[in-house]
Motif scaffolding. Structure first.
Motif, PDB file in Angstrom:
ATOM      1  N   ASP A 188       1.137  -0.394  -2.914  1.00 34.10           N
ATOM      2  CA  ASP A 188       0.909   0.306  -4.607  1.00 34.10           C
ATOM      3  C   ASP A 188      -0.088   1.061  -4.346  1.00 34.10           C
ATOM      4  O   ASP A 188      -0.297   1.507  -4.823  1.00 34.10           O
ATOM      5  N   ASP A 189      -0.398   0.636  -3.053  1.00 28.18           N
ATOM      6  CA  ASP A 189      -1.451   2.181  -3.077  1.00 28.18           C
ATOM      7  C   ASP A 189      -0.772   3.210  -2.967  1.00 28.18           C
ATOM      8  O   ASP A 189       0.228   4.191  -1.941  1.00 28.18           O
ATOM      9  N   TRP A 190      -1.278   4.127  -3.782  1.00 34.20           N
ATOM     10  CA  TRP A 190      -0.705   5.562  -4.054  1.00 34.20           C
ATOM     11  C   TRP A 190      -0.854   6.466  -2.834  1.00 34.20           C
ATOM     12  O   TRP A 190      -0.257   7.404  -2.865  1.00 34.20           O
ATOM     13  N   GLY A 228      -3.207  -2.174  -4.141  1.00 34.49           N
ATOM     14  CA  GLY A 228      -3.409  -0.978  -4.355  1.00 34.49           C
ATOM     15  C   GLY A 228      -4.802  -0.567  -3.650  1.00 34.49           C
ATOM     16  O   GLY A 228      -4.902  -0.879  -2.666  1.00 34.49           O
TER      17      GLY A 228
END
Length: 257
Positions: A188-190, A228
């Motif tokens: 979920d890392d942008w 994230g």
């Protein structure tokens, strides 16, 4: 001085750092601030991890960075076992002016050039204190650009790149390091949505090139879970477990990405 100038945030941060139970190798409250804090017995440690932060890290936001270092140190202690004594140390190294997440600086290697020189000097001084430890450089986000520029010839066992926008080189071989190069990215890392390209604009190179978790880069990719951009050292996470294994050299137990 900060309080006298109405800077309550900086005053609170500095008061917290003045706690006699804390241990700093360096400290400077001017500007965005600098600090290098040690967790564990640095001189006796067999395993040392140096954490290099990414954008928007300063003395005012230092507690978030410090929290990750403390969690990692606790995890290392759990894996080693209390009966083995103080064999691991972690250093939170805020040794450079980090860029703002919303700024032109975060798109170029400008700030990383000077930071890499500072990091190389720091590692050299560290080796004078402890020349026998297995040393891991753990870099997050823009910190991976700093670590990549500093890596050539650096006396480290492992270079770990997490949440990286790219390093400024096209491959792990381009880092010119004998250290093992690792890369991990949470599900979920942008940062995954950032274009991994480089372009020359008005005499400045913008972007950092090849994605470190891609096969083309050639790093050892490890599983980083579903977290994230700020979750890599979150207690109980897959990424924390694998990072601890790298620091301790227990890589046969790694879960790979």
């Amino acid at each position: 001085m900060a309080a006298a100038h109405g800077d309550r945030s900086r005053a609170a941060a500095v008061r917290s750092m003045a706690d006699p139970s804390r241990h700093f190798l360096s400290f400077d409250a001017r500007g965005s601030g600098r600090a290098a804090e040690v967790f564990g017995d640095l001189a006796k440690a067999d395993h040392v991890a140096v954490l290099v932060p990414g954008s928007d890290t300063s003395l005012d936001t230092y507690d978030r960075f410090r929290a990750g270092a403390l969690v990692l140190h606790q995890r290392l202690g759990q894996r080693l076992g209390q009966q083995l004594g103080p064999r691991a140390a972690v250093i939170a190294w805020l040794g450079y002016e980090t860029p703002g997440t919303i700024s032109a600086d975060v798109l170029t290697t400008g700030l990383a050039k000077e930071a890499a020189s500072e990091l190389r000097e720091f590692i050299g001084e560290l080796r004078k204190v402890n020349g026998h430890a297995r040393l891991t450089l753990l870099c997050h986000s823009y910190g991976t650009v700093v670590g990549a520029r500093a890596a050539s010839g650096l006396d480290i066992s492992d270079l770990v790149l997490i949440g990286s926008p790219g390093t400024g080189v096209d491959s792990a071989a381009g880092l010119h390091t004998k250290a093992r190069v690792w890369a991990g990215r949470g599900g979920d890392d942008w940062i995954a949505d950032v274009p991994h390209t480089r372009a020359d604009l008005f005499g400045t190179t913008v972007g950092f090139g090849t994605d470190p978790v891609s096969p083309a880069f050639g790093a050892r990719v490890f599983a980083a879970g579903d977290g994230g951009h700020s979750d890599y050292l979150k207690p109980g996470s897959v990424s924390l477990a694998n990072i601890a294994r790298i620091v301790l050299g227990e890589t046969p137990e790694m879960t790979h990405g």
